[in-house]
Design a protein around this motif. Sequence first.
Motif: not given
Length: 352
Positions: A136-137, A196-200, A232-234, A260-264
Amino acid sequence: MERVRYLEPQEKQKTREMYEQIFSEDTKEFVDYYYKWKTKDNRILVLEEAGIPEVMMHLNPYTLWIHGHLRKVPYIVAVATYPDCRRQGKMGRVMEWALQDLAQQQAPFTFLLPADPAYYRGQGFVFFPCQNFQESFLGKGTEKKLFPDLQWQKAEAVDIPEMVEFSNNILQEKYHIFVKRDAQYYQRLFAETKAERGGILLLKEVSAKEPRCARGEEESRLKGILVYGVEQQKAEIQELLIEAQDSGYKTKLCREALPELEITFGEFPMMVRIANLREFVSLMKSEKACCYEIKVKDEMVPSNCGCFRIEVSKDGGRIQEISQEKVKEEIDIQKLAEMLLEDTCVYLKEWV
């Protein structure tokens, strides 16, 4: 007068205002993506009063691998009712209409990610008994590189054929039900993760021994796929497919990929609802042979009701009508779904 109907393709954009009002947490970028990509082939069911939509439900089609069979199955999303129309049974009538229509279309089942599980249980939905969940986190941090010969790189359109083959092979080895990947699936996913401001990201095993071409590029082999969004940096991990079996590898690999990011890890506890019982049974398999002589109750889909002998084995499922005298148990459609899916491993991780 109240009316339930599917919108015509040219009418779908009219629901955007309702979507933005009810799902105000979604960004403009994501809603733009949704109405550009998902409304191409989905169906939007509405309940109208005097021609004005008060309730909507989106049925987004996915091709599922189900015990070796491929079937189009709708994923129910964007279930919404205007605030002043709630608690009047309107959504219940829309769901009943949808389920009966799906039964007529011989859809084996539908599924959704519930905001209120208790509400959907009342409509015959149950959680898949055997679903894939991840940690979960995970906090951010730096650690010694786990596999020096592996490296993460951004996925590009040219990688899609390799991604399709890799993901389907991994999922087919481990799961009985999952979304079948193809080129269109990943083209859409590129657009979705961008919104979603992410990627693959792709995890590659690099070998310099054999040049790929005259330019001297290194030959690489795909070892993993990471799909994520950022807020928000996650980073929320939608999917991590890797060859490694140890779940501890997933923690470290995600930290290496996104240091550089927190991972959930996103959780997708999906609920399922049988639409057409006969079609559903025909797709089931089980290593443990079972046989039920039952009377089935389904308050929302009358065509599923009746007295049946249901057999499921590793060779498949069979259903036939029997007389009332042969019935050994009376059972509702929810309990039957749980029984038939008891040892079916499911992997469904779609945002929309």
